[in-house]
Write a protein that holds these residues in place. Sequence first.
Motif, PDB file in Angstrom:
ATOM      1  N   PRO A 108      25.359  -0.015  50.638  1.00  0.00           N
ATOM      2  CA  PRO A 108      26.498  -0.169  49.773  1.00  0.00           C
ATOM      3  C   PRO A 108      26.878   0.749  49.041  1.00  0.00           C
ATOM      4  O   PRO A 108      26.240   1.780  48.731  1.00  0.00           O
ATOM      5  CB  PRO A 108      25.841  -1.600  49.010  1.00  0.00           C
ATOM      6  CG  PRO A 108      24.608  -1.366  48.769  1.00  0.00           C
ATOM      7  CD  PRO A 108      24.120  -0.703  50.011  1.00  0.00           C
ATOM      8  N   GLN A 109      28.300   0.799  48.664  1.00  0.00           N
ATOM      9  CA  GLN A 109      28.879   1.762  47.971  1.00  0.00           C
ATOM     10  C   GLN A 109      29.844   1.033  46.881  1.00  0.00           C
ATOM     11  O   GLN A 109      30.809   0.196  47.439  1.00  0.00           O
ATOM     12  CB  GLN A 109      29.635   2.770  48.653  1.00  0.00           C
ATOM     13  CG  GLN A 109      30.343   3.764  47.780  1.00  0.00           C
ATOM     14  CD  GLN A 109      31.095   4.869  48.590  1.00  0.00           C
ATOM     15  OE1 GLN A 109      31.626   4.583  49.700  1.00  0.00           O
ATOM     16  NE2 GLN A 109      31.243   5.998  47.886  1.00  0.00           N
ATOM     17  N   VAL A 110      29.540   1.179  45.623  1.00  0.00           N
ATOM     18  CA  VAL A 110      30.583   0.645  44.566  1.00  0.00           C
ATOM     19  C   VAL A 110      31.282   1.921  44.078  1.00  0.00           C
ATOM     20  O   VAL A 110      30.901   2.730  43.611  1.00  0.00           O
ATOM     21  CB  VAL A 110      29.520  -0.074  43.483  1.00  0.00           C
ATOM     22  CG1 VAL A 110      30.441  -0.578  42.331  1.00  0.00           C
ATOM     23  CG2 VAL A 110      28.677  -1.208  43.970  1.00  0.00           C
ATOM     24  N   VAL A 111      32.702   1.460  44.256  1.00  0.00           N
ATOM     25  CA  VAL A 111      33.538   2.617  43.594  1.00  0.00           C
ATOM     26  C   VAL A 111      34.511   1.876  42.486  1.00  0.00           C
ATOM     27  O   VAL A 111      35.068   0.810  42.492  1.00  0.00           O
ATOM     28  CB  VAL A 111      34.479   3.166  44.854  1.00  0.00           C
ATOM     29  CG1 VAL A 111      35.592   4.241  44.064  1.00  0.00           C
ATOM     30  CG2 VAL A 111      33.838   3.725  45.741  1.00  0.00           C
ATOM     31  N   VAL A 112      34.291   2.334  41.450  1.00  0.00           N
ATOM     32  CA  VAL A 112      35.029   2.067  40.111  1.00  0.00           C
ATOM     33  C   VAL A 112      36.267   2.861  39.815  1.00  0.00           C
ATOM     34  O   VAL A 112      36.167   3.887  39.483  1.00  0.00           O
ATOM     35  CB  VAL A 112      33.858   1.919  38.912  1.00  0.00           C
ATOM     36  CG1 VAL A 112      34.796   1.329  37.757  1.00  0.00           C
ATOM     37  CG2 VAL A 112      32.725   1.105  39.161  1.00  0.00           C
ATOM     38  N   ASP A 113      37.419   2.276  39.890  1.00  0.00           N
ATOM     39  CA  ASP A 113      38.341   2.850  39.567  1.00  0.00           C
ATOM     40  C   ASP A 113      38.886   4.396  40.216  1.00  0.00           C
ATOM     41  O   ASP A 113      39.482   5.223  39.845  1.00  0.00           O
ATOM     42  CB  ASP A 113      38.745   3.044  37.947  1.00  0.00           C
ATOM     43  CG  ASP A 113      38.967   1.796  37.163  1.00  0.00           C
ATOM     44  OD1 ASP A 113      39.554   0.899  37.857  1.00  0.00           O
ATOM     45  OD2 ASP A 113      38.665   1.761  36.234  1.00  0.00           O
ATOM     46  N   GLY A 114      38.402   4.393  41.267  1.00  0.00           N
ATOM     47  CA  GLY A 114      38.476   5.690  42.165  1.00  0.00           C
ATOM     48  C   GLY A 114      37.974   6.745  41.485  1.00  0.00           C
ATOM     49  O   GLY A 114      38.241   8.026  42.033  1.00  0.00           O
ATOM     50  N   VAL A 115      37.044   6.721  40.437  1.00  0.00           N
ATOM     51  CA  VAL A 115      36.560   7.975  39.745  1.00  0.00           C
ATOM     52  C   VAL A 115      34.927   8.069  39.705  1.00  0.00           C
ATOM     53  O   VAL A 115      34.476   9.322  39.895  1.00  0.00           O
ATOM     54  CB  VAL A 115      37.141   8.031  38.257  1.00  0.00           C
ATOM     55  CG1 VAL A 115      38.314   8.292  38.467  1.00  0.00           C
ATOM     56  CG2 VAL A 115      36.588   6.743  37.581  1.00  0.00           C
ATOM     57  N   VAL A 116      34.285   7.017  40.062  1.00  0.00           N
ATOM     58  CA  VAL A 116      32.822   6.987  40.030  1.00  0.00           C
ATOM     59  C   VAL A 116      32.391   6.034  40.866  1.00  0.00           C
ATOM     60  O   VAL A 116      32.862   5.092  41.476  1.00  0.00           O
ATOM     61  CB  VAL A 116      32.285   6.686  38.476  1.00  0.00           C
ATOM     62  CG1 VAL A 116      30.614   6.488  38.582  1.00  0.00           C
ATOM     63  CG2 VAL A 116      32.812   7.711  37.421  1.00  0.00           C
ATOM     64  N   ASP A 117      31.192   6.386  41.530  1.00  0.00           N
ATOM     65  CA  ASP A 117      30.648   5.610  42.716  1.00  0.00           C
ATOM     66  C   ASP A 117      29.117   5.518  42.324  1.00  0.00           C
ATOM     67  O   ASP A 117      28.459   6.264  41.733  1.00  0.00           O
ATOM     68  CB  ASP A 117      31.075   5.988  44.109  1.00  0.00           C
ATOM     69  CG  ASP A 117      30.162   7.192  44.503  1.00  0.00           C
ATOM     70  OD1 ASP A 117      30.011   8.002  43.731  1.00  0.00           O
ATOM     71  OD2 ASP A 117      29.896   7.209  45.618  1.00  0.00           O
ATOM     72  N   ILE A 133      27.448   2.569  36.127  1.00  0.00           N
ATOM     73  CA  ILE A 133      28.629   3.162  36.807  1.00  0.00           C
ATOM     74  C   ILE A 133      29.936   2.634  36.301  1.00  0.00           C
ATOM     75  O   ILE A 133      30.727   3.381  36.234  1.00  0.00           O
ATOM     76  CB  ILE A 133      28.579   2.402  38.380  1.00  0.00           C
ATOM     77  CG1 ILE A 133      27.481   2.959  39.063  1.00  0.00           C
ATOM     78  CG2 ILE A 133      29.883   2.647  39.047  1.00  0.00           C
ATOM     79  CD1 ILE A 133      26.923   2.250  40.454  1.00  0.00           C
ATOM     80  N   VAL A 134      30.020   1.561  35.734  1.00  0.00           N
ATOM     81  CA  VAL A 134      31.181   0.996  35.161  1.00  0.00           C
ATOM     82  C   VAL A 134      31.536   1.789  33.835  1.00  0.00           C
ATOM     83  O   VAL A 134      32.612   2.245  33.636  1.00  0.00           O
ATOM     84  CB  VAL A 134      31.249  -0.649  34.794  1.00  0.00           C
ATOM     85  CG1 VAL A 134      32.529  -1.083  34.069  1.00  0.00           C
ATOM     86  CG2 VAL A 134      31.161  -1.440  36.471  1.00  0.00           C
ATOM     87  N   ALA A 135      30.408   1.912  33.046  1.00  0.00           N
ATOM     88  CA  ALA A 135      30.575   2.840  31.741  1.00  0.00           C
ATOM     89  C   ALA A 135      31.197   3.987  31.971  1.00  0.00           C
ATOM     90  O   ALA A 135      31.811   4.587  31.446  1.00  0.00           O
ATOM     91  CB  ALA A 135      29.299   2.647  30.979  1.00  0.00           C
ATOM     92  N   ARG A 136      30.304   4.826  33.022  1.00  0.00           N
ATOM     93  CA  ARG A 136      30.905   6.132  33.458  1.00  0.00           C
ATOM     94  C   ARG A 136      32.047   6.114  33.837  1.00  0.00           C
ATOM     95  O   ARG A 136      32.998   7.206  33.612  1.00  0.00           O
ATOM     96  CB  ARG A 136      29.705   6.654  34.255  1.00  0.00           C
ATOM     97  CG  ARG A 136      28.646   7.111  33.690  1.00  0.00           C
ATOM     98  CD  ARG A 136      27.666   8.251  34.615  1.00  0.00           C
ATOM     99  NE  ARG A 136      27.453   7.511  36.018  1.00  0.00           N
ATOM    100  CZ  ARG A 136      27.842   8.111  37.081  1.00  0.00           C
ATOM    101  NH1 ARG A 136      28.849   8.987  37.084  1.00  0.00           N
ATOM    102  NH2 ARG A 136      27.707   7.441  38.136  1.00  0.00           N
ATOM    103  N   ALA A 137      32.574   5.218  34.620  1.00  0.00           N
ATOM    104  CA  ALA A 137      33.936   5.274  35.057  1.00  0.00           C
ATOM    105  C   ALA A 137      35.178   4.987  33.972  1.00  0.00           C
ATOM    106  O   ALA A 137      36.188   5.579  33.946  1.00  0.00           O
ATOM    107  CB  ALA A 137      34.194   4.079  36.105  1.00  0.00           C
TER     108      ALA A 137
END
Length: 249
Positions: free
Chosen positions: A114-123, A135-139
């Motif tokens: 699986p790959q999670v991409v958050v706001d197109g900036v971090v995955d 991941i969400v915090a870094r995004a």
Amino acid sequence: MDALRVFFSHKTASPLIVFASGESNNQDALTTMGRDDEPLTIIELFQSQGCSSCPPTETTLHTLLTQNQNHLLLTYDVTYWDHLGWTDTFGNKLWDHRQRAYSSKWGRRSVFTPQVVVDGVVDGVGNRENEVLEIVARAKRERLGLGTRVGISIEGRELMIRDEAAEAELYDVLLVVFDPREQNVEIKRGENRGRTLAHWNLVKEIRKIGEWRGGNARVDLPESFQDGLERVVILQAGVGGVISAARRV
């Protein structure tokens, strides 16, 4: 099947891969109800019914994201693992291309699930709660660092885009249609044989409805539909680019 390993500094899981030509309170990133003035965070999940590593990620995301109204999960089932013995019932080659666009933007030669991409900036892989939170915090930190402050509102059947900057790079205004209902599929072959997999927020269509180059702009919205599906508008800097703003419609 033993999963191939992709090496990124922030990943510890072993996702399936296919080759192709700070300081913050992470818990607060997801597990608060959200504020009306908080930007909508778009969390994209690329997965496959033929990938045994994927079910934990989708379950983890669904559990966490339902706790915050300002986080939206969009699920894309890809097709490149269909050769493992099970054809994904929701698979779409368009989602393969969308995922590869992110991979290309980041200079990678592979895609994985699986790959999670958050706001197109971090995955990341996102199959553990702590990793999703991180991941969400870094995004969020990445988006703050970009300095973009784009506002989106709706007036009647028009989308209003507001930004103090008179000029910006070209952004696509995309209407994403997704099914919010839980859908369960019994898997009869492949790595997940014998399991019933739950799916949430499956993306059905992505339609470009306009472009934005900075400043204030209006974009016509399509007529509303009584089809049980939901829609969100995202402002994205081209295919595989940063998502600078989003709004449910």
